[in-house]
Write an enzyme that holds these catalytic residues in place. Structure first.
Site, PDB file in Angstrom:
ATOM      1  N   LYS A 161       0.874  -1.185   0.000  1.00 18.89           N
ATOM      2  CA  LYS A 161       0.000   0.000   0.000  1.00 18.89           C
ATOM      3  C   LYS A 161       0.901   1.222   0.000  1.00 18.89           C
ATOM      4  O   LYS A 161       1.857   1.290   0.780  1.00 18.89           O
ATOM      5  CB  LYS A 161      -0.898  -0.041   1.230  1.00 18.89           C
ATOM      6  CG  LYS A 161      -1.385   1.296   1.771  1.00 18.89           C
ATOM      7  CD  LYS A 161      -2.350   1.082   2.936  1.00 18.89           C
ATOM      8  CE  LYS A 161      -2.253   2.212   3.955  1.00 18.89           C
ATOM      9  NZ  LYS A 161      -3.094   1.960   5.150  1.00 18.89           N
ATOM     10  N   ASP A 188      -3.572   4.769  -0.235  1.00 20.88           N
ATOM     11  CA  ASP A 188      -4.275   5.403   0.884  1.00 20.88           C
ATOM     12  C   ASP A 188      -4.080   6.910   0.772  1.00 20.88           C
ATOM     13  O   ASP A 188      -2.950   7.408   0.806  1.00 20.88           O
ATOM     14  CB  ASP A 188      -3.688   4.887   2.211  1.00 20.88           C
ATOM     15  CG  ASP A 188      -4.448   5.380   3.436  1.00 20.88           C
ATOM     16  OD1 ASP A 188      -5.375   6.209   3.280  1.00 20.88           O
ATOM     17  OD2 ASP A 188      -4.122   4.938   4.559  1.00 20.88           O
ATOM     18  N   GLU A 213      -7.973   3.860  -0.321  1.00 25.22           N
ATOM     19  CA  GLU A 213      -8.402   4.053   1.067  1.00 25.22           C
ATOM     20  C   GLU A 213      -8.664   5.542   1.325  1.00 25.22           C
ATOM     21  O   GLU A 213      -7.844   6.395   0.966  1.00 25.22           O
ATOM     22  CB  GLU A 213      -7.270   3.529   1.968  1.00 25.22           C
ATOM     23  CG  GLU A 213      -7.618   3.338   3.425  1.00 25.22           C
ATOM     24  CD  GLU A 213      -6.428   2.723   4.188  1.00 25.22           C
ATOM     25  OE1 GLU A 213      -5.600   2.021   3.558  1.00 25.22           O
ATOM     26  OE2 GLU A 213      -6.327   2.961   5.395  1.00 25.22           O
ATOM     27  N   ASP A 238     -11.466   4.242   6.194  1.00 20.93           N
ATOM     28  CA  ASP A 238     -10.643   4.139   7.408  1.00 20.93           C
ATOM     29  C   ASP A 238     -11.142   5.216   8.373  1.00 20.93           C
ATOM     30  O   ASP A 238     -12.022   4.950   9.222  1.00 20.93           O
ATOM     31  CB  ASP A 238      -9.161   4.318   7.024  1.00 20.93           C
ATOM     32  CG  ASP A 238      -8.189   4.422   8.206  1.00 20.93           C
ATOM     33  OD1 ASP A 238      -8.639   4.440   9.355  1.00 20.93           O
ATOM     34  OD2 ASP A 238      -6.959   4.514   7.976  1.00 20.93           O
ATOM     35  N   LYS A 262      -9.516  -0.447  12.689  1.00 18.40           N
ATOM     36  CA  LYS A 262      -8.450  -0.120  13.638  1.00 18.40           C
ATOM     37  C   LYS A 262      -9.107  -0.130  15.002  1.00 18.40           C
ATOM     38  O   LYS A 262     -10.051   0.631  15.243  1.00 18.40           O
ATOM     39  CB  LYS A 262      -7.864   1.267  13.359  1.00 18.40           C
ATOM     40  CG  LYS A 262      -6.979   1.326  12.123  1.00 18.40           C
ATOM     41  CD  LYS A 262      -6.402   2.702  11.886  1.00 18.40           C
ATOM     42  CE  LYS A 262      -5.574   2.716  10.612  1.00 18.40           C
ATOM     43  NZ  LYS A 262      -5.289   4.099  10.155  1.00 18.40           N
ATOM     44  N   GLY A 290      -3.153  -0.187  10.730  1.00 16.77           N
ATOM     45  CA  GLY A 290      -2.093   0.029  11.713  1.00 16.77           C
ATOM     46  C   GLY A 290      -1.933   1.504  11.991  1.00 16.77           C
ATOM     47  O   GLY A 290      -2.377   2.353  11.214  1.00 16.77           O
TER      48      GLY A 290
HETATM   49  O1  OSB Z   1      -4.099   5.775   7.377  1.00 20.93           O
HETATM   50  O2  OSB Z   1      -3.630   3.743   7.707  1.00 20.93           O
HETATM   51  C1  OSB Z   1      -3.389   4.942   7.919  1.00 20.93           C
HETATM   52  C2  OSB Z   1      -0.212   5.316   9.985  1.00 20.93           C
HETATM   53  C3  OSB Z   1      -0.562   6.350  10.817  1.00 20.93           C
HETATM   54  C4  OSB Z   1      -1.793   6.932  10.668  1.00 20.93           C
HETATM   55  C5  OSB Z   1      -2.678   6.482   9.695  1.00 20.93           C
HETATM   56  C6  OSB Z   1      -2.329   5.419   8.867  1.00 20.93           C
HETATM   57  C7  OSB Z   1      -1.057   4.851   9.003  1.00 20.93           C
HETATM   58  C8  OSB Z   1      -0.553   3.793   8.132  1.00 20.93           C
HETATM   59  C9  OSB Z   1       0.569   2.949   8.675  1.00 20.93           C
HETATM   60  O3  OSB Z   1      -0.911   3.621   6.993  1.00 20.93           O
HETATM   61  C10 OSB Z   1       0.164   1.584   9.028  1.00 20.93           C
HETATM   62  C11 OSB Z   1       1.232   0.868   9.819  1.00 20.93           C
HETATM   63  O4  OSB Z   1       2.159   0.351   9.201  1.00 20.93           O
HETATM   64  O5  OSB Z   1       1.127   0.829  11.056  1.00 20.93           O
HETATM   65 MG    MG Z   2      -5.572   4.694   6.248  1.00 20.59          MG
END
Ligand code: OSB
Ligand code: MG
Length: 371
Positions: A161, A188, A213, A238, A262, A290
């Site tokens: 991603k 994303d 995303e 998300d 999440k 994450g």
């Molecule tokens: O939008 O998924 C997200 C990290 C911090 C805040 C938002 C996002 C993210 C990531 C990282 O995409 C995901 C990870 O590797 O923990």
């Molecule tokens: Mg995201």
């Protein structure tokens, strides 16, 4: 289970590699850890709020104050039969879901340890290994990004991603696809676009993406339902899914075809399970997002990802992608097939390294009941 004490701790950890999204770049993570004492057992959790209110309105200082002033008093001294009851005790507080999730999840963690059961079993998980993807931030150059993708593919990850924003999107996807025509690829936007950019967003369709995303506003569901029918690419929400009702609404009005779960964003394991179940009932696949967690939060994401409708690779990657040294033992490892094996050990299957946490702690506060 009697809830006797709640300890808040802030630790600071430098990231192995900077991470940049459409809302900015970070080099280190301020992390808020929560532990609960119940009947002599300690449960741990991570509050995933970031150091700044950019991904969501919560940030670690607001979470700290909310736990200290409102959430701790709502649960301390209470006797509960099930961790999920804590969600009801904290329900009077509106929002602050990442803070609530940390408290609730620490109680699940304590319950799993107390019952000598794996956390994933308590949550109702079934999967014995989970597929993993990576989220790669915006880089200084496309070449640098291609190098990182190459490294992650070689490590076995099953889905790449990338973060996109205007000016770092079609040009980047074009270069990735011309090098790797068939990899599972998604992007994303973290709300970097608006509905009047639909013609631009339609151009993403040529890249055969697994999903895009959160293309539009972080607080919007309705406009995504106007966008989705105009795209071939599946939208995944998300930021705008805060609970199971949001998920049901999004799915019912056709705002997305995939949901990112999440556990912090939705307020804890009990609500995350409900989001999972609503999506399963509508045949909408979910995957575990994450928040650049330390091992404490990562171990909880792994446990959650064993629920059956987590059908797509999560942003659940190996400890070493983020940290030189993680605060759990063993560290999270991903196999050459891009999978994490689920442990049969009680609790999360990962030991929290309290000695290491102590060294990294920049502030700490223990809240106790008076009675
Ligand atoms: O939008 O998924 C997200 C990290 C911090 C805040 C938002 C996002 C993210 C990531 C990282 O995409 C995901 C990870 O590797 O923990
Ligand atoms: Mg995201």
């Amino acid at each position: 289970m009697k809830i006797e004490a709640l300890t808040l701790r802030e630790i600071k950890m430098p990231l192995v590699d900077f991470f940049e999204t459409s809302f900015g770049r970070i080099y280190e993570r301020r992390i808020l850890l929560v532990s609960v004492q119940c009947d002599g057992v300690t449960g741990w959790a991570e509050c995933v709020a970031d150091g700044a209110p950019f991904y969501s309105s919560e940030w670690i200082d607001s979470s700290w104050l909310t736990m200290q002033r409102w959430l701790a008093p709502a649960i301390l001294g209470r006797i509960i039969d099930h961790s999920a009851e804590s969600a009801r005790l904290m329900a009077r507080v509106r929002g602050h879901r990442m803070a609530k999730a940390a408290v609730e999840n620490a109680l699940w963690d304590a319950a799993a340890r107390q019952q000598q059961q794996p956390l994933w079993k308590l949550l109702g998980g079934k999967l014995r290994e989970i597929p993993c993807g990576v989220s790669i931030g915006i880089q200084d150059s496309i070449e640098q990004l291609l190098e990182k993708i190459e490294r992650e593919l070689a490590a076995g990850y099953r889905r790449i991603k990338i973060k996109v924003k205007p000016g770092w999107d079609l040009n980047v996807l074009e270069r990735i696809r011309s090098r790797w025509a068939d990899i599972t690829l998604s992007c994303d936007a973290n709300s970097a676009y608006t509905l009047d950019q639909v013609e631009h967003l339609r151009k993403f369709d040529q890249f055969n993406l697994l999903m895009i995303e959160q293309p539009l506003w972080d607080d919007d569901i309705y406009n995504h339902s106007r966008l989705q029918p105009q795209l071939r690419t599946a939208i995944c929400l998300d930021e705008s899914i805060h609970h199971a009702r949001d998920a049901a609404q999004a799915v019912e009005i056709g705002a997305c075809r995939i949901v990112n779960v999440k556990v912090g964003r939705v307020g804890g394991f009990s609500e995350a399970r409900k989001v999972h179940d609503v999506c399963a009932a509508h045949k909408i696949p979910v995957w575990c997002g994450g928040m650049l967690e330390s091992g404490v939060g990562r171990a909880h994401n792994i446990a959650l990802s064993t629920l059956e409708n987590f059908r797509l690779p999560g942003d659940v990657s190996a400890s070493k992608r983020y940290w030189k040294e993680d605060i759990i033992e063993p560290e999270v490892e991903v196999s050459a097939r891009g999978m994490i094996a689920i442990s049969d050990q009680p609790g999360t299957g990962y030991r929290v390294r309290e000695d290491q946490i102590e060294k990294l702690t920049v502030r700490k506060e223990t809240l106790r009941t008076e009675n």
